[in-house]
Write a protein that holds these residues in place. Structure first.
Motif, mmCIF file in Angstrom:
data_model
loop_
_atom_site.group_PDB
_atom_site.id
_atom_site.type_symbol
_atom_site.label_atom_id
_atom_site.label_comp_id
_atom_site.label_asym_id
_atom_site.label_seq_id
_atom_site.Cartn_x
_atom_site.Cartn_y
_atom_site.Cartn_z
ATOM 1 N N SER A 95 0.846 -1.199 0.000
ATOM 2 C CA SER A 95 0.000 0.000 0.000
ATOM 3 C C SER A 95 0.878 1.244 0.000
ATOM 4 N N GLY A 96 0.235 2.373 -0.174
ATOM 5 C CA GLY A 96 0.966 3.638 -0.182
ATOM 6 C C GLY A 96 1.574 3.956 1.176
ATOM 7 N N PHE A 123 -0.103 15.046 2.393
ATOM 8 C CA PHE A 123 -0.792 13.820 2.811
ATOM 9 C C PHE A 123 0.082 12.642 2.413
ATOM 10 N N GLN A 211 0.659 8.783 -5.521
ATOM 11 C CA GLN A 211 -0.473 9.191 -6.356
ATOM 12 C C GLN A 211 -0.037 9.661 -7.745
HETATM 13 C C1 LIG Z 1 0.641 11.044 -1.936
HETATM 14 C C2 LIG Z 1 0.094 9.912 -1.110
HETATM 15 N N1 LIG Z 1 0.932 9.222 -0.319
HETATM 16 C C3 LIG Z 1 0.503 8.171 0.404
HETATM 17 C C4 LIG Z 1 -0.821 7.794 0.402
HETATM 18 C C5 LIG Z 1 -1.281 6.622 1.233
HETATM 19 O O1 LIG Z 1 -1.628 5.551 0.410
HETATM 20 P P1 LIG Z 1 -2.567 4.367 0.920
HETATM 21 O O2 LIG Z 1 -3.947 4.934 1.059
HETATM 22 O O3 LIG Z 1 -2.452 3.307 -0.153
HETATM 23 O O4 LIG Z 1 -2.027 3.896 2.221
HETATM 24 C C6 LIG Z 1 -1.734 8.500 -0.398
HETATM 25 C C7 LIG Z 1 -3.169 8.123 -0.432
HETATM 26 O O5 LIG Z 1 -4.020 8.852 -0.865
HETATM 27 C C8 LIG Z 1 -1.262 9.586 -1.168
HETATM 28 O O6 LIG Z 1 -2.081 10.306 -1.951
#
Ligand SMILES: Cc1ncc(COP(=O)(O)O)c(C=O)c1O
Length: 373
Positions: A95-96, A123, A211
Motif C-alpha cells: 500500500s501507499g 498527505f 499518487q
Molecule cells: C501522496 C500519497 N501518499 C501516500 C498515500 C497513502 O496511500 P494508501 O492509502 O495506499 O495507504 C496517499 C493516499 O491517498 C497519497 O495520496
C-alpha cells in the motif's frame, strides 16, 4: 456484525466496470473521473490485466518472500526501463502508507537520524510515521504524535535550511504534486534546491509518488520534469490498477542488508503480475504521452469557465472554484452520473481519471458541469 463506520458513503453500488465507466446493478453507467482515488491507471477490467492475473492464479498466487520469485526481478527491470532509473533498487510492499513507512525507515537507518521535514498541505497516509508527516492534526493520534516532524511551506528554502542545519533531520519528504491537499505543486527550482540542501546536510530526499507516479503526471514519475535523483521514491495506487501493491525505489548509495526491511504480502506473484500488466499497457498504448495530450484538452475546455483556476499536471488535475464543491460533486454523481474527487481544500474538484480517458469523456464532463453550475 456492524461495519466500523469511518467512510461517508455515496448511495451508489457499482457491480462491474469497464475502461472509464463503472455500472450499477441496473446497468446505469457512471463516468469515472476519479479512478477510485487515482488507482485505475490502464482502465477498469483491462483484458491484458485480467488475462495476466488469471494466468497467475492458475499457477501460483502467493508464496512468502523466503523463496525465489522471478516476477519481482522482471518487475524491477520493467520499472527501470519505464523510469530510466536502472541503478535504483526495488523493495515491494502492499500500500501507499506502507511504502512511506519503509521510505522513512530507510532514511533513518541510512543517516542515523530521526527527525523528518514535511510540507504544509502534505498527505502521506494513515499509519504510524506516514500519518505523523501528514499535515492534518485531526487524523494524528497521540501515539503518532511522538514522531519528530516539522512542517514548512513549499518554496521556503530558508525554512528548510534552518531545520536541516540542526543536523538531526533524516528525511525531507514531498509530493511533487500534492494529491489530497488539493494539487499544489512545488516549483522546479524549489525541488532542485531541496536536492542540493539534502546532499549538503546528509539528509535523504523522499519523493512521494504514491499518487502521481506510474505515468499519471505525463512523465513516469512527476519529479522527472526536473533532473533530481531522490534517495527514495514511493509508489502505489496506479501501479496495480486496483490490485493492492506498493513499493519503494532506493538509490544505489543506500545499501541493503538481510532483514533490514520485510513484509509477508509485499511482492507476491499476483501483485507483480498486476504491476507488470500495467506497465505493458502503459507502454503499448502510449498512455503517458496520452496523459499529457488529455491535460492540454482539459485545460482548453476548463479555461472557458469564468473564474476557475486549473491546478495539477497530466491527469492529476483540479478545478478550484470560489465556493465549496461538495454539493457540486453530489449533483455530478446523482444527476449526471459522473464521479469526481474532493480534497482537503474544499474548493477544489479533483479529476483523476483512468489514463485511457478520451476527449469525448471530457466533453461530457464539461457539458454536465456547465448544466449544474
Ligand atoms: C501522496 C500519497 N501518499 C501516500 C498515500 C497513502 O496511500 P494508501 O492509502 O495506499 O495507504 C496517499 C493516499 O491517498 C497519497 O495520496
Amino acid at each position: 456484525m456492524k461495519l466500523f463506520e469511518v467512510y461517508p458513503l455515496y448511495d451508489v453500488q457499482p457491480t462491474r466496470a469497464k475502461d472509464v465507466y463503472v455500472y450499477d446493478a441496473e446497468g446505469t453507467a457512471y463516468l469515472d473521473l476519479y479512478g477510485g482515488h487515482a488507482v485505475i491507471s490502464i482502465g477498469h477490467s483491462h483484458p491484458h490485466y485480467i488475462q495476466s492475473l488469471h494466468e497467475q492464479l492458475d499457477n501460483i498466487a502467493f508464496y512468502s518472500n523466503a523463496i525465489q520469485n522471478p516476477w519481482q526481478q522482471k518487475l524491477a527491470d520493467a520499472i527501470g526501463e519505464h523510469s530510466c532509473l536502472h541503478d535504483y533498487q526495488l523493495f515491494m510492499c502492499s500500500s501507499g502508507a506502507e511504502a512511506i513507512e519503509n521510505a522513512l525507515k530507510m532514511a533513518s537507518f541510512h543517516t542515523g537520524k530521526k527527525r523528518v521535514l514535511a510540507f504544509k498541505g502534505a498527505f502521506h497516509g494513515r499509519t504510524s510515521a506516514a500519518v505523523a508527516v501528514t499535515d492534518n492534526q485531526k487524523i494524528i493520534a497521540p501515539l503518532n504524535a511522538q514522531q519528530a516532524v516539522c512542517f514548512v511551506p513549499f518554496e521556503d528554502h530558508q525554512a528548510v535550511e534552518k531545520e536541516l542545519q540542526k543536523g538531526d533531520v533524516c528525511a525531507v519528504i514531498f509530493e511533487p504534486i500534492q494529491g489530497v491537499g488539493g494539487l499544489d505543486t512545488p516549483s522546479k527550482e524549489f525541488i532542485i534546491q531541496l536536492e542540493r540542501l539534502c546532499q549538503h546536510y546528509n539528509t535523504c530526499l523522499i519523493a512521494d509518488e504514491v499518487q502521481s507516479g506510474f505515468s499519471r503526471s505525463g512523465t513516469f514519475f512527476a519529479f522527472q520534469n526536473t533532473s533530481i535523483k531522490p534517495h527514495i521514491i514511493t509508489m502505489a495506487k496506479g501501479m496495480g490498477n486496483g490490485f493492492p501493491v506498493g513499493g519503494i525505489l532506493i538509490h544505489p548509495d543506500l545499501k541493503a542488508q538481510y532483514g533490514l526491511l520485510g513484509t509477508t504480502f509485499g511482492g507476491n506473484h499476483l501483485a507483480c503480475r498486476a504491476a507488470l500488466a500495467v506497465l505493458d499497457v502503459l507502454k503499448r498504448d502510449k498512455l503517458q504521452e496520452h496523459a499529457g495530450q488529455m491535460e492540454q484538452y482539459f485545460r482548453e475546455k476548463a479555461a472557458q469557465i469564468p473564474g476557475v483556476k486549473i491546478k495539477g499536471r497530466g491527469l492529476m488535475l483540479g478545478l478550484e472554484f470560489d465556493f465549496e464543491v461538495g454539493p457540486l460533486r453530489k449533483r455530478l454523481i446523482h444527476e449526471k452520473h459522473i464521479f469526481t474527487g474532493g480534497s482537503s481544500n474544499k474548493k477544489v474538484l479533483r479529476i483523476l481519471p483512468p489514463l485511457t480517458v478520451q476527449t469525448e469523456h471530457f466533453d461530457a464532463f464539461f457539458t454536465a458541469l456547465h448544466d449544474v453550475l
